[in-house]
Design a protein around this motif. Sequence first.
Motif, mmCIF file in Angstrom:
data_model
loop_
_atom_site.group_PDB
_atom_site.id
_atom_site.type_symbol
_atom_site.label_atom_id
_atom_site.label_comp_id
_atom_site.label_asym_id
_atom_site.label_seq_id
_atom_site.Cartn_x
_atom_site.Cartn_y
_atom_site.Cartn_z
ATOM 1 N N CYS A 43 -6.628 20.877 -18.528
ATOM 2 C CA CYS A 43 -6.442 19.448 -18.841
ATOM 3 C C CYS A 43 -5.618 19.334 -20.124
ATOM 4 O O CYS A 43 -5.917 19.973 -21.121
ATOM 5 C CB CYS A 43 -7.807 18.787 -19.014
ATOM 6 N N ILE A 44 -4.577 18.491 -20.096
ATOM 7 C CA ILE A 44 -3.720 18.351 -21.282
ATOM 8 C C ILE A 44 -4.151 17.170 -22.143
ATOM 9 O O ILE A 44 -3.492 16.846 -23.131
ATOM 10 C CB ILE A 44 -2.240 18.200 -20.887
ATOM 11 N N GLY A 45 -5.224 16.504 -21.733
ATOM 12 C CA GLY A 45 -5.734 15.382 -22.528
ATOM 13 C C GLY A 45 -4.804 14.186 -22.541
ATOM 14 O O GLY A 45 -4.771 13.439 -23.516
ATOM 15 N N CYS A 46 -4.053 13.989 -21.453
ATOM 16 C CA CYS A 46 -3.057 12.912 -21.447
ATOM 17 C C CYS A 46 -3.689 11.531 -21.314
ATOM 18 O O CYS A 46 -3.076 10.526 -21.667
ATOM 19 C CB CYS A 46 -2.045 13.123 -20.326
ATOM 20 N N GLY A 47 -4.906 11.471 -20.797
ATOM 21 C CA GLY A 47 -5.603 10.182 -20.684
ATOM 22 C C GLY A 47 -5.185 9.344 -19.497
ATOM 23 O O GLY A 47 -5.626 8.194 -19.371
ATOM 24 N N PRO A 85 -10.616 14.797 -12.078
ATOM 25 C CA PRO A 85 -11.273 14.309 -13.298
ATOM 26 C C PRO A 85 -12.701 13.841 -13.074
ATOM 27 O O PRO A 85 -13.584 14.110 -13.894
ATOM 28 C CB PRO A 85 -10.371 13.157 -13.740
ATOM 29 N N PHE A 131 -13.641 15.016 -21.742
ATOM 30 C CA PHE A 131 -12.935 16.306 -21.695
ATOM 31 C C PHE A 131 -12.662 16.819 -23.111
ATOM 32 O O PHE A 131 -12.826 18.004 -23.387
ATOM 33 C CB PHE A 131 -11.624 16.185 -20.905
ATOM 34 N N CYS A 155 -3.740 12.248 -12.082
ATOM 35 C CA CYS A 155 -3.691 13.452 -12.930
ATOM 36 C C CYS A 155 -2.419 14.271 -12.683
ATOM 37 O O CYS A 155 -2.182 14.741 -11.573
ATOM 38 C CB CYS A 155 -4.921 14.330 -12.677
ATOM 39 N N PRO A 156 -1.588 14.460 -13.710
ATOM 40 C CA PRO A 156 -0.338 15.214 -13.516
ATOM 41 C C PRO A 156 -0.565 16.709 -13.326
ATOM 42 O O PRO A 156 0.331 17.421 -12.889
ATOM 43 C CB PRO A 156 0.433 14.953 -14.815
ATOM 44 N N VAL A 157 -1.777 17.174 -13.657
ATOM 45 C CA VAL A 157 -2.054 18.606 -13.536
ATOM 46 C C VAL A 157 -2.651 18.931 -12.167
ATOM 47 O O VAL A 157 -2.719 20.095 -11.775
ATOM 48 C CB VAL A 157 -3.010 19.053 -14.669
ATOM 49 N N CYS A 174 -6.079 9.614 -16.442
ATOM 50 C CA CYS A 174 -7.252 9.329 -15.610
ATOM 51 C C CYS A 174 -8.067 8.179 -16.202
ATOM 52 O O CYS A 174 -8.468 7.253 -15.479
ATOM 53 C CB CYS A 174 -8.109 10.586 -15.451
ATOM 54 N N VAL A 212 -11.214 11.042 -20.435
ATOM 55 C CA VAL A 212 -10.570 11.992 -21.360
ATOM 56 C C VAL A 212 -11.446 12.253 -22.585
ATOM 57 O O VAL A 212 -11.399 13.330 -23.160
ATOM 58 C CB VAL A 212 -9.152 11.500 -21.750
HETATM 59 S S1 SF4 Z 1 -6.631 13.784 -19.242
HETATM 60 FE FE1 SF4 Z 1 -7.183 13.331 -17.118
HETATM 61 S S2 SF4 Z 1 -5.229 12.959 -16.099
HETATM 62 FE FE2 SF4 Z 1 -4.741 14.003 -18.021
HETATM 63 S S3 SF4 Z 1 -4.670 16.186 -17.488
HETATM 64 FE FE3 SF4 Z 1 -6.767 15.744 -18.158
HETATM 65 S S4 SF4 Z 1 -7.880 15.293 -16.277
HETATM 66 FE FE4 SF4 Z 1 -5.709 15.117 -15.795
#
Ligand code: SF4
Length: 492
Positions: free
Chosen positions: A406-410, A383, A426, A377-379, A412, A423
Motif C-alpha cells: 500500500c502506498i498510502g495514497c488514500g 482495502p 493502513f 486502488c492503483p496497486v 480508497c 488509509v
Molecule cells: S491507500 Fe488505499 S487505494 Fe491507496 S494503495 Fe493503499 S489500499 Fe490502495
Amino acid sequence: MKLFKMRGGVHPEARKADSSERPIRILPLPPLLHVPLQQHIGAPAKPVVRVGDKVLAGQLVGVGQGHVSAPVHAPTSGTVVAIGDHPAPHPSGLSAATVTIAPDGEGRWFEYEVPADPFALAPDDIAARAGAAGIVGLGGAAFPSSVKLDASRQSGVDTLVINGGECEPYLTCDDRIMRERASEIVTGIRLIQHAVGATRALVGIEDNKPEALAAMRAAAAATDVQIRAVPAMYPMGWEKQMIHALLGREVPAEGRSADIGVLVHNVATAWAVQQAVCQGRPLVSRIVTVSGGAVVAPCNLEVPIGAPVQALFDVCGGFRTTPARLVLGGPMMGQQIARTSVPVVKGTSGVLALTQAEIGLTRPAPCIRCSTCVRACPVGLLPLEIAARVRSDDLAGAVALGLKDCIGCGSCSYVCPSGIPLVHFFNYAKGDLAAQARSKAKQETTRKLAAERSARIERIAREREEAAAARKAAKAAKEAAARAAATTEAAA
Ligand code: SF4
Ligand code: SF4
C-alpha cells in the motif's frame, strides 16, 4: 506515442485554480531561518559550523554522513545563532537538530566552480555535483538524488522518466515551475540523462496543465527530450503509475524502478540539478504552493529552506478563518502539522490551511461491501479486507493481503461511500509493523552482543588456561633440566 491504461485511481476535485495562475514570487527573508539537519531519507547531516559563525548563501552548514544522506547549506548569508532542537515539520510535533541562521539581508553567495561546458563533465561528476549540492527528490520523497543517479548508472537504465504529474489537489508548484523555468528544467533533464546514460528521456505531464505542456514542448523542441500528456487522475504522480502510463512497464512489488530499467525524477529536481551543475547553486530554496480555503490569497512562492510556515501564510494575507487543519504537502498524502513555527524543508511542496468544509469529516458508517475501494486502488489491493484484518489486530493477515505494498495514497478512503478512513488504518498498521521491526532488530542486536560477549569470555578463559598450562610445562621442563644437570655433575 501510445499511453497505457492505468489501474484504479480517482478524480478528487482539483482545487488548483486558486493558485495556478499566480506566478512564482520570492518570499521576503524572515528574521530567522531554521535549517533542519535531516531533510532527507537516510542519516542526518552533521553540523560543520558553530554558533557565531558568519555564513554565505550556499555555504555548507551540515555534511552528509554515510552512503544515504545529504548535506545542507545556508539558504542566505548571515550568522549562525543557534544549533539545537527546533520543532520539526512532522505530525509528531517532535523537535529535531536544526541550524538557525539570522539573515544579514545581503544575500552574498559562496562561490563554487562552474564548468564551461556541463555536458563535457564525466557522468559520475554530475552525480557528485548533485550530491554535493544537497539535492533530494523534490516531489516529496526527499531521497538523495546522487544515490539514485549512481545506482541507476551502475545498474544501467535505458529510460529517464521525468514526473510532471502533480496530481495532488491544490498543488501548483510544479505547474508553475514548468511554465516559468522550462528551459532550465530541460537542461537539467539532459544532464541527468547524460549522468545515467539513458537512451531516452520522457516527461509525463497531466493534461490539465496545457500551459506547462506548451512551455515544456517549446523548451524541448530542439532536443531529444520527449514531452507527453498523460490523463489527469490521482495518483498519476506516483512514479509506478507514471511509468506504467508512459511505458506499460510494471515495477515489481517491493521493487525499484531501476529493476525495470527506468529512473524517475521530478521536474523540480531536474531544475535543481541544472542550478547545481550550471550555476554552482546548492539546493537552498524551493517552490511552494500556499493554498486552502482558509488562506486569503493563495499563491506560489520561492521559499528559502528553513523559513517558518507562518511567514508563507503572512505573505498570502493570513487566514480568512481559523484553519481546521494545517497540512504540509497535498491533502491526500501530506502531513498534518500542529503549528506554523515549523520550517519549510526540501520536500515541502505545499502548505495548506484547510477549512472544516474542505476536510469534510463525517462519522464513518458500516462497510456495505460495495467494492468501490477495490476499484480505486492503483496497486490492485483489497482495502476493505486489509482494513478488516487491521481492525481485528491480525497484522500477519493484513501483510499477507499486501499491506506493505500500500502506498498510502488514500484513494480508497476518498471514494468510500461509508466514509471509512481506510488509509488511516493502513498507516497505523504500518507504524505497528515498523515498531515490531525495530523491536526485532533491537532484540537481534542484543542477542548478537550477548553471544559475542559469551564467546569473548570463553576465549579469554581458554587463553588463560592455555597460558597457565604452558607456564607449568615450562617450569617442569626447567626443573627436569636442573635435575639432569645436577645428576650429571654428581656423576662427574
Ligand atoms: S491507500 Fe488505499 S487505494 Fe491507496 S494503495 Fe493503499 S489500499 Fe490502495
Ligand atoms: S468502499 Fe467502503 S463501503 Fe465500499 S467496500 Fe470499500 S470499505 Fe466497504
